[in-house]
Write a protein that holds these residues in place. Structure first.
Motif, PDB file in Angstrom:
ATOM      1  N   THR A 620       0.863  -1.179   0.000  1.00  0.00           N
ATOM      2  CA  THR A 620       0.000   0.000   0.000  1.00  0.00           C
ATOM      3  C   THR A 620       0.899   1.228   0.000  1.00  0.00           C
ATOM      4  OG1 THR A 620      -1.697  -1.189   1.205  1.00  0.00           O
ATOM      5  CG2 THR A 620      -1.822   1.196   1.235  1.00  0.00           C
ATOM      6  N   LEU A 621       0.614   2.114  -0.927  1.00  0.00           N
ATOM      7  CA  LEU A 621       1.459   3.304  -1.060  1.00  0.00           C
ATOM      8  C   LEU A 621       0.773   4.497  -0.410  1.00  0.00           C
ATOM      9  CD1 LEU A 621       2.536   2.970  -4.822  1.00  0.00           C
ATOM     10  CD2 LEU A 621       3.606   2.003  -2.758  1.00  0.00           C
ATOM     11  N   SER A 622       1.593   5.362   0.089  1.00  0.00           N
ATOM     12  CA  SER A 622       1.097   6.679   0.520  1.00  0.00           C
ATOM     13  C   SER A 622       1.880   7.734  -0.260  1.00  0.00           C
ATOM     14  CB  SER A 622       1.286   6.855   2.026  1.00  0.00           C
ATOM     15  OG  SER A 622       2.651   6.814   2.383  1.00  0.00           O
ATOM     16  N   ILE A 623       1.285   8.907  -0.400  1.00  0.00           N
ATOM     17  CA  ILE A 623       1.924   9.960  -1.201  1.00  0.00           C
ATOM     18  C   ILE A 623       1.776  11.283  -0.503  1.00  0.00           C
ATOM     19  CG2 ILE A 623      -0.126  10.525  -2.599  1.00  0.00           C
ATOM     20  CD1 ILE A 623       1.900  10.569  -5.024  1.00  0.00           C
ATOM     21  N   GLU A 624       2.807  12.087  -0.656  1.00  0.00           N
ATOM     22  CA  GLU A 624       2.800  13.425  -0.061  1.00  0.00           C
ATOM     23  C   GLU A 624       3.314  14.417  -1.135  1.00  0.00           C
ATOM     24  OE1 GLU A 624       4.428  15.657   3.929  1.00  0.00           O
ATOM     25  OE2 GLU A 624       5.635  14.064   3.036  1.00  0.00           O
ATOM     26  N   LYS A 625       2.619  15.521  -1.262  1.00  0.00           N
ATOM     27  CA  LYS A 625       3.009  16.534  -2.268  1.00  0.00           C
ATOM     28  C   LYS A 625       3.190  17.864  -1.551  1.00  0.00           C
ATOM     29  CE  LYS A 625       1.818  17.594  -6.902  1.00  0.00           C
ATOM     30  NZ  LYS A 625       0.749  17.614  -7.899  1.00  0.00           N
ATOM     31  N   VAL A 626       4.323  18.462  -1.804  1.00  0.00           N
ATOM     32  CA  VAL A 626       4.660  19.748  -1.155  1.00  0.00           C
ATOM     33  C   VAL A 626       5.079  20.745  -2.252  1.00  0.00           C
ATOM     34  CG1 VAL A 626       6.179  20.906   0.477  1.00  0.00           C
ATOM     35  CG2 VAL A 626       5.404  18.556   0.926  1.00  0.00           C
ATOM     36  N   GLY A 627       4.524  21.990  -2.169  1.00  0.00           N
ATOM     37  CA  GLY A 627       4.984  23.029  -3.079  1.00  0.00           C
ATOM     38  C   GLY A 627       6.388  23.485  -2.692  1.00  0.00           C
ATOM     39  N   ASP A 628       7.246  23.569  -3.695  1.00  0.00           N
ATOM     40  CA  ASP A 628       8.625  23.933  -3.369  1.00  0.00           C
ATOM     41  C   ASP A 628       8.773  25.416  -3.052  1.00  0.00           C
ATOM     42  OD1 ASP A 628       9.344  21.287  -3.762  1.00  0.00           O
ATOM     43  OD2 ASP A 628       9.898  21.595  -5.867  1.00  0.00           O
ATOM     44  N   GLN A 629       7.823  26.296  -3.526  1.00  0.00           N
ATOM     45  CA  GLN A 629       7.873  27.721  -3.236  1.00  0.00           C
ATOM     46  C   GLN A 629       6.687  28.058  -2.341  1.00  0.00           C
ATOM     47  OE1 GLN A 629       7.963  26.817  -6.783  1.00  0.00           O
ATOM     48  NE2 GLN A 629      10.173  26.574  -6.478  1.00  0.00           N
ATOM     49  N   SER A 630       7.008  28.827  -1.388  1.00  0.00           N
ATOM     50  CA  SER A 630       5.940  29.204  -0.463  1.00  0.00           C
ATOM     51  C   SER A 630       4.992  30.217  -1.119  1.00  0.00           C
ATOM     52  CB  SER A 630       6.528  29.801   0.810  1.00  0.00           C
ATOM     53  OG  SER A 630       7.297  30.964   0.508  1.00  0.00           O
ATOM     54  N   ILE A 631       5.447  30.902  -2.205  1.00  0.00           N
ATOM     55  CA  ILE A 631       4.593  31.830  -2.931  1.00  0.00           C
ATOM     56  C   ILE A 631       4.972  31.733  -4.409  1.00  0.00           C
ATOM     57  CG2 ILE A 631       6.164  33.818  -2.606  1.00  0.00           C
ATOM     58  CD1 ILE A 631       3.625  35.551  -2.338  1.00  0.00           C
ATOM     59  N   VAL A 632       3.977  31.804  -5.249  1.00  0.00           N
ATOM     60  CA  VAL A 632       4.260  31.695  -6.681  1.00  0.00           C
ATOM     61  C   VAL A 632       3.861  32.997  -7.354  1.00  0.00           C
ATOM     62  CG1 VAL A 632       4.002  29.182  -6.684  1.00  0.00           C
ATOM     63  CG2 VAL A 632       1.997  30.635  -7.097  1.00  0.00           C
ATOM     64  N   THR A 633       4.393  33.047  -8.551  1.00  0.00           N
ATOM     65  CA  THR A 633       4.114  34.261  -9.326  1.00  0.00           C
ATOM     66  C   THR A 633       3.312  33.887 -10.545  1.00  0.00           C
ATOM     67  OG1 THR A 633       6.186  35.266  -8.587  1.00  0.00           O
ATOM     68  CG2 THR A 633       5.150  36.197 -10.561  1.00  0.00           C
ATOM     69  N   ALA A 634       2.233  34.545 -10.703  1.00  0.00           N
ATOM     70  CA  ALA A 634       1.381  34.265 -11.856  1.00  0.00           C
ATOM     71  C   ALA A 634       2.205  34.448 -13.124  1.00  0.00           C
ATOM     72  CB  ALA A 634       0.179  35.192 -11.864  1.00  0.00           C
ATOM     73  N   GLY A 635       2.042  33.450 -14.008  1.00  0.00           N
ATOM     74  CA  GLY A 635       2.750  33.498 -15.271  1.00  0.00           C
ATOM     75  C   GLY A 635       4.157  32.964 -15.173  1.00  0.00           C
ATOM     76  N   GLN A 636       4.552  32.460 -14.015  1.00  0.00           N
ATOM     77  CA  GLN A 636       5.906  31.952 -13.850  1.00  0.00           C
ATOM     78  C   GLN A 636       5.837  30.435 -13.522  1.00  0.00           C
ATOM     79  OE1 GLN A 636       8.782  33.837 -14.280  1.00  0.00           O
ATOM     80  NE2 GLN A 636       7.300  35.351 -15.009  1.00  0.00           N
ATOM     81  N   PRO A 637       6.887  29.686 -13.845  1.00  0.00           N
ATOM     82  CA  PRO A 637       6.904  28.250 -13.480  1.00  0.00           C
ATOM     83  C   PRO A 637       7.137  28.074 -11.967  1.00  0.00           C
ATOM     84  CG  PRO A 637       8.962  28.871 -14.540  1.00  0.00           C
ATOM     85  CD  PRO A 637       8.075  30.095 -14.618  1.00  0.00           C
ATOM     86  N   THR A 638       6.737  26.858 -11.486  1.00  0.00           N
ATOM     87  CA  THR A 638       6.995  26.491 -10.085  1.00  0.00           C
ATOM     88  C   THR A 638       7.220  24.968 -10.039  1.00  0.00           C
ATOM     89  OG1 THR A 638       6.194  26.657  -7.811  1.00  0.00           O
ATOM     90  CG2 THR A 638       4.564  26.077  -9.491  1.00  0.00           C
ATOM     91  N   THR A 639       7.621  24.469  -8.919  1.00  0.00           N
ATOM     92  CA  THR A 639       7.864  23.007  -8.781  1.00  0.00           C
ATOM     93  C   THR A 639       7.207  22.484  -7.494  1.00  0.00           C
ATOM     94  OG1 THR A 639       9.952  23.372  -7.614  1.00  0.00           O
ATOM     95  CG2 THR A 639      10.049  23.125 -10.026  1.00  0.00           C
TER      96      THR A 639
END
Length: 841
Positions: A620-639
């Motif tokens: 059984t797998l579990s998954i966790e997803k975390v934004g690498d940037q605490s704030i993003v900019t519209a029109g810009q890439p993020t991870t």
């Protein structure tokens, strides 16, 4: 001249004789007449001397002549006159009884007569001498008549006169005598008498007499006592009585005399014989009559002892008595009363029934741990019948491995009550000789019984104590073969509540010996596994250390290495591989056959099956997803960083696929995937990606993926990005995901970046007056004026869509008001913006 001579009172005149003259007796005067001088004359008076009186005789003379000396005219004898009595006694003796009885007393009458001539004065003694013949003893003397007393002993007596016994007078004496008990056929009794002043030692007797021969009768009164030699007797046996025949006299019993005996036995007594054990006699008898014949004299007080034997009837009453009557010699039992009789007191009769017993096993073979029965036959061998209500004691003697459990009467008039090895049979009716009581005895054979068993029994008749008395009889069964008997039960439990598809599992099998027998060492127990679909048996292991296991597949065999008692168990762990798919269920059954049973032909002892066991995925797998940037900019890439964890229960092998599905929120577009760590590669496009393991992913291990995304220019407020994961062999189109996760909302940068120019020339580049992050605000009002202050553009809901319209190139001025929400404060931004339509200058 005359002489006077008066006789005194002691004399009686008889006659007189005078030489001269005459004597006048009446006047007591002798007339002498003349008597010359010197002459003499004599008068002789003859008188009878009386027994009593005055004996001094006075005489006097008187004459006509002068007597010059009158002093001599009287005279008396010079010496005192003492009369000498003279008497002759005669005697007669008469027997007062014509016949006498030996041993009894008799009397004789003796008459003593004074034949004179003198009377016998008072106080005189007369001597008597008895002359008894053989067989008689003088015992007493008594005056029957006459003036006398008498004293004497043995054969001599003296009678003393108490008054004058005149001539012709008599004294009558009664003489008592005892006839000897052994006197001859006749007796006589003589007597001699001596008068006063005679000495029997020197003088002849005055007289003597003797009775004629007197016949002597023999009379013997017999006394008898009868004593039981046993204080208690047993019915059906012999007993003895002691008779003591006593000659109570008065006579001695002579040799050859017969004494008659008559037995008077009570009910239940039969006289069988007689024997003289003491005394001078022989005995002949049969039945209830016997005759003693004396072989010697039986003195008075002498005894003859007789032992009488008798049989006590088998069914004699509770007590017996035995009487006896005796008749002495010359008595006829037919007509005469008995001399004596005696009866014993009541003698208790103990029933005398000897019992025999047989014990037979009702089964020729028995099974260990099961029940069996035995048949007891109690026979009354007699001689007595056993009465109603009597108790017969039984004592079981079970051999090893046999436990007595109960008793019942199968036949016969009795009840039985017992526990354990002791029972009491109580008769409910008479139990006669030769009859039987049949008792059924139930028993349990011990589970551990082996080889053979035996069972013995002992029986005691009524009134016998098993604690102290020997049994009447006992019996033992022959050895009875014991067949072991054991029923096995089996239970099977899954060691795991759930199993993993593709994994292994185990089951615990508990085999219980429900007995009743103990399973010996070296016995074989057969098992048959009955696995359901999706399970394959791979091995067996005995964990209870009392057996070994051999075999593969579904048919193992256990061999006991130690005895397995009833209720004992063997525990086996069965290993298996699970081939069933996840989401299904499996079950596993088992059957068991005890020793000596054939699985091919015999029905199993027991079987069991596990409940259905759920089959789960192996990981059984579990998954966790975390934004690498605490704030993003519209029109810009993020991870984003995604961590996939294998929660097991198994490691994920290499070559397995893990499916990911991105769930980007508004304003987010997934652009790529990259494995950061973990033995895997990732391939994906858009919102779907597949992780392929390149090595084992152990339980707890992770694969980390970096996901790239673009934030839309129009993104405002916050963005989110979710993800879902499916483990290997799961279908995202049909199966629920293993896990899913969403990032926390990530703020989109709201700082307004207002350009100072834009180039609306239709080249698609910077054709609009775009204010970065404008769309973060819900309230957006834009007004543009020219250098002269004229309004050239206005929008109350500006969406970065003004292209300058038809305005000429030049510098214009904007007034921008924004606010968050409908109730936020308005912020006003002012500045200049240039419109350049021609570029490249």
């Amino acid at each position: 001249m005359a002489v006077t001579d008066e006789l005194p009172s002691g004399y009686t005149y008889v006659s007189s004789d005078a030489t001269v003259g005459t004597f006048d007796a009446a006047a007591n005067t002798w007339t002498v007449g003349s008597l010359a001088n010197g002459a003499s004359a004599t008068l002789t008076i003859t008188a009878e001397v009386l027994a009593a009186g005055d004996y001094i005789n006075y005489a006097s003379v008187d004459g006509d002549e002068h007597d010059p000396d009158e002093d001599n005219n009287e005279d008396t004898p010079d010496d005192p006159v003492v009369p000498i009595p003279v008497y002759e006694l005669s005697v007669t003796k008469v027997a007062d009884q014509d016949r006498v009885v030996a041993g009894e007393t008799t009397t004789f009458t003796v008459t003593i007569t004074n034949n004179g001539p003198s009377p016998i004065g008072s106080g005189e003694t007369i001597r008597l001498a008895e002359l008894p013949s053989e067989g008689m003893t003088i015992t007493n003397y008594a005056i029957a008549a006459g003036n006398a007393t008498i004293a004497g002993g043995a054969n001599e007596a003296t009678a003393t006169t108490t008054d004058v016994v005149a001539v012709g007078g008599t004294i009558v004496v009664t003489i008592s005598a005892t006839v000897d008990a052994d006197a001859p056929a006749t007796i006589t009794n003589g007597i001699q008498v001596w008068g006063p002043d005679k000495d029997p030692e020197t003088d002849d007797p005055d007289d003597e007499d003797e009775t004629p021969e007197i016949p002597v009768d023999r009379v013997s009164n017999m006394g008898i006592t009868k004593v039981a030699d046993q204080a208690r007797v047993k019915a059906g046996t012999s007993t003895t009585f002691t008779l003591t025949v006593t000659n109570n006299g008065p006579s001695v019993i002579e040799v050859g005399k017969t004494i008659q005996l008559a037995e008077r036995p009570g009910t239940g007594v039969t006289i069988t014989g007689y024997e003289v054990t003491a005394g001078a006699a022989t005995l002949a008898g049969a039945g209830n009559e016997a005759v003693l014949t004396t072989t010697g004299k039986i003195t008075v007080g002498g005894t003859i002892t007789v032992k009488v034997t008798a049989d006590v009837d088998a069914n004699a009453p509770t007590t017996i008595t035995n009487g006896i009557s005796v008749w002495g010699p010359d008595k006829d039992p037919g007509t005469d009363d008995p001399d004596d009789e005696d009866d014993t007191p009541e003698i208790p009769v103990d029933p005398n029934a000897t019992l025999s017993i047989t014990k037979v096993a009702d089964q020729s073979r028995v099974k260990a741990g099961e029940s069996t029965t035995f048949t007891l036959t109690i026979t009354n061998e007699g001689p007595s019948s056993i009465a109603n209500g009597e108790e017969i004691s039984l004592s079981e003697r079970p051999g090893e491995g046999v436990t007595i459990t109960g008793y019942t009467i199968s036949s016969g008039n009795a009840t039985v009550n017992g526990t354990g090895n002791s029972a009491t049979v109580t008769t409910t009716a008479a139990f006669p000789e030769g009859s039987t009581i049949v008792v059924k005895v139930a028993a349990t054979i011990a589970g551990g019984a082996e080889g053979t068993i035996t069972n013995g029994i002992s029986v005691w008749g009524p009134d016998k104590d098993p604690g102290t008395d020997d049994p009447d009889d006992e019996d033992d069964t022959p050895e009875i073969p014991v067949d072991p008997s054991y029923t096995l039960s089996i239970s099977k439990e899954a060691d795991d509540e759930t199993v993993i598809s593709g994994g292994s599992t185990s089951f615990t099998v508990t085999i219980t010996n429900n007995g009743p027998s103990t399973i010996a060492t070296g016995k074989v127990i057969n098992l048959e596994e009955r696995p359901g679909a999706g399970i394959t048996i791979t091995g067996y292991e005995v964990t209870s250390s009392n057996a070994t296991v051999s075999g593969t597949g579904n048919n193992p065999a256990l061999t006991t290495s130690a005895a397995i008692p009833s209720s004992g168990t063997i525990v086996v762990v069965v290993s298996a591989d699970v081939t069933a798919v996840a989401g299904s269920t499996i079950a596993n059954g088992i059957a068991v056959w005890g020793p000596d049973k054939n699985p091919d032909t015999d029905e199993e002892d027991d079987e069991d099956e596990t409940p259905e066991i759920p089959v789960e995925r192996p990981y059984t797998l579990s998954i966790e997803k975390v934004g690498d940037q605490s704030i993003v900019t519209a029109g810009q890439p993020t991870t984003f960083t995604v961590t996939v964890t294998n929660n097991g229960p198994m490691a994920i092998e290499a070559g397995k696929d893990i499916a990911l599905q991105e769930r980007p929120g508004a304003g987010v577009t997934i652009t790529g995937y990259e494995v950061i760590s973990g033995a895997a590669t990732v391939v994906g496009a858009g919102n779907q990606a597949t992780i392929a393991t390149t090595g084992a992913i152990d339980v707890g291990s992770t694969i980390v993926i970096r996901i790239t995304a673009d934030v839309a220019v129009t993104a405002a407020g916050t963005i989110t990005n979710g993800i879902t994961v499916w483990g290997p062999d799961r279908d995202p189109d049909t199966d629920d995901p293993d896990d899913e996760d969403d990032t926390n909302p990530i703020p989109v940068d709201a700082t307004l970046v207002i350009p100072n120019l834009f180039t609306p020339n239709g080249d698609g580049l910077n054709d609009l007056f775009v204010i970065r992050n404008l769309l973060q605000y819900q309230g957006r009002e834009l007004m543009v004026i020219n250098r002269w202050g004229n309004q050239v553009y206005k929008s109350n809901n500006y969406n970065n869509d003004w292209d300058g319209g038809s305005l000429a190139e030049g510098t214009y001025y904007y007034i921008l008001r924004v606010r968050n929400g409908n109730n936020g404060e308005w912020q006003t931004h002012k500045g200049a913006v240039a419109i350049i339509r021609v570029t490249g200058r």
